[in-house]
Design a protein around this motif. Sequence first.
Motif, mmCIF file in Angstrom:
data_model
loop_
_atom_site.group_PDB
_atom_site.id
_atom_site.type_symbol
_atom_site.label_atom_id
_atom_site.label_comp_id
_atom_site.label_asym_id
_atom_site.label_seq_id
_atom_site.Cartn_x
_atom_site.Cartn_y
_atom_site.Cartn_z
ATOM 1 N N GLU A 61 3.471 21.105 22.884
ATOM 2 C CA GLU A 61 3.533 22.155 21.868
ATOM 3 C C GLU A 61 2.775 21.750 20.608
ATOM 4 N N ARG A 62 2.764 20.467 20.311
ATOM 5 C CA ARG A 62 2.216 19.996 19.038
ATOM 6 C C ARG A 62 0.743 19.597 19.126
ATOM 7 N N LEU A 63 0.308 19.116 20.303
ATOM 8 C CA LEU A 63 -1.044 18.542 20.413
ATOM 9 C C LEU A 63 -1.953 19.409 21.279
ATOM 10 N N VAL A 109 -3.871 16.548 29.521
ATOM 11 C CA VAL A 109 -4.095 15.157 29.105
ATOM 12 C C VAL A 109 -4.656 15.209 27.686
ATOM 13 N N THR A 110 -4.366 14.184 26.889
ATOM 14 C CA THR A 110 -4.976 14.142 25.565
ATOM 15 C C THR A 110 -5.487 12.740 25.259
ATOM 16 N N ALA A 111 -6.767 12.677 24.913
ATOM 17 C CA ALA A 111 -7.336 11.417 24.433
ATOM 18 C C ALA A 111 -7.289 11.374 22.911
ATOM 19 N N PHE A 112 -7.350 12.554 22.289
ATOM 20 C CA PHE A 112 -7.461 12.634 20.826
ATOM 21 C C PHE A 112 -6.114 12.650 20.110
ATOM 22 N N LYS A 113 -5.084 13.199 20.755
ATOM 23 C CA LYS A 113 -3.803 13.468 20.081
ATOM 24 C C LYS A 113 -4.035 14.343 18.847
ATOM 25 N N PHE A 114 -4.882 15.347 18.989
ATOM 26 C CA PHE A 114 -5.238 16.177 17.840
ATOM 27 C C PHE A 114 -4.196 17.287 17.656
ATOM 28 N N PRO A 115 -3.597 17.385 16.453
ATOM 29 C CA PRO A 115 -2.562 18.414 16.229
ATOM 30 C C PRO A 115 -3.152 19.824 16.306
ATOM 31 N N ARG A 116 -2.407 20.737 16.883
ATOM 32 C CA ARG A 116 -2.890 22.121 16.950
ATOM 33 C C ARG A 116 -2.980 22.685 15.533
ATOM 34 N N PRO A 117 -4.085 23.352 15.180
ATOM 35 C CA PRO A 117 -4.169 23.997 13.852
ATOM 36 C C PRO A 117 -3.077 25.042 13.722
ATOM 37 N N GLU A 118 -2.550 25.183 12.481
ATOM 38 C CA GLU A 118 -1.409 26.091 12.284
ATOM 39 C C GLU A 118 -1.828 27.507 11.940
#
Length: 537
Positions: free
Chosen positions: A51-53, A60-69
């Motif tokens: 939900e957050r990334l 899969v996530t290599a960046f762990k980039f947060p979803r823009p709000e």
Amino acid sequence: MAKSKVSIKDFESKEGQLVKLDQSRFLPLPPPYDKLELEPKFNELAPEKKERLECDLDGVTAFKFPRPETEEEKQELVEKFLAGLQKLFQKENNWTFLQPLFLTMEYCVKCQTCASACPIFNESGQEEIYRPTFRSDIMRRLYKKYVKSGGKIFAKLSGNDINASWTMVARLMELCYRCTICRRCAQTCPIGADNGLVTRELRKIFSQEMGITVTPLHEKGSMQQLKVGSSTGMSTVAYLDNIEFLEEEVEERAGMKFKWPMDKEGADILLIHNAGEFLAWPENPEAFAIILEAAGINYTLSSEAIGYDSVNYGTWYDDMQFARVALRHVEVAKKLGVKKIVIAECGHAHKALTVIADRVLTGDFNIPRESSMTLLRDIIKSGRLKLDPSRNDDITVTLHDPCNMVRLMGIVQPQRDVLKAVCNNFREMTPHGVENYCCGGGSGFAITQDLNFPDWRQIVSGRAKLRQILDVFQDIIEPEHKKYVCAPCSNCKGAMRDMFAAYGLFDRCNILYGGLVELIVNAMPEIEEPFLEWDWR
């Protein structure tokens, strides 16, 4: 099972996770891993992480980039991406690979020869998003619409329109970290289109224009190297302490007492190791020291910051970070007044300091640079070392060819000449040399350890290499036979360490990995005890 059918239109607009990995579709492995239940499992991200990334490509996530709000945040990121795309095709902003990138964009005929060469695409059961041309076709459509004059009109007329939405950009961000840049695709392309380069240049947009990077490569990698002196975080003081410890260990293990040459001005050679060797595989720099001392080579190590770490992670994602580290390596060599730099067992350092660095190291900075593979071969051929290959008779050895050293640079034979001089039981993988498969940890994957990215690496990007290793030893796969994968690359050893552990390869099959120099020292009769320790590490 039916193959995944994902279109570029799905990629840019379909909501939610685009692809769900299904291990039952992957190519099966040879015994003793020929049943799916014997393989490590891919772990889904926890619901809170999903939900957050940003992970809507394949979970899969290599960046762990947060979803823009907000939509405004998304639009700002898309605009930055498009600005970076424009710069990628401007000669004043892309001094490294503009011409081959331009040719790849303009002349791919989509014959799909590259797809047959890609281990990730094939091992994943031909998952469409991993097809080499899938990523490049997205890039090509974006280039033709947003960079070329009249592109928006032509895109609609040609039926190849693409919308640069945040959904598309976020998935593309992750997709450029599903390719190890092994460049088997580029090697096999009949017209020289380079899909591996497309991957690398996309990473550059995210890093240089948007400030979005993979933490192990940037913050914990090149930034730490520039700040502390080594990508491992090892300072000069800690490095010198390590050297002192290794000198004592060499005396204990090999019965040879000598000081390792440090900051020796006017030496013939500056030898630079991947600093990870000192911490994870100290027997490798120890073996180098023993060989060079016994052969009477006039060389030195450096204690200057960055001068004791050949790592250059900018090679994989950022031109600026690359240039900063490459220039520092040469400044150290110039200060010492050495005749040349020799790169120890690190594949990407070979690529960084030779092939790519040629673009920045001009004039007085163009100091000769050489692979340790040729230096070691020359030492062996010169007869400076006494060798008894029967000392390695209790193990069967195969050779892993690091992509950057072998496929990119053509260094194929020297390491084989060395192995044939020190091992009686050497056998080649199929295929090998420039056709060999990546370890699965290329382009920074070996050091990307966050969340479920390592799972993906073990079961997808490393799968072809694991298959090769199991195949080459299939007739002696039982644990009573000692088997050794010689991998003359620090990054490849890191990937193999994790993959061997995930599959239990040492316990189940008695297969160990290690470098080349350890086998040389193990064959030196004046060293009484075996140098090679048969323990898991």
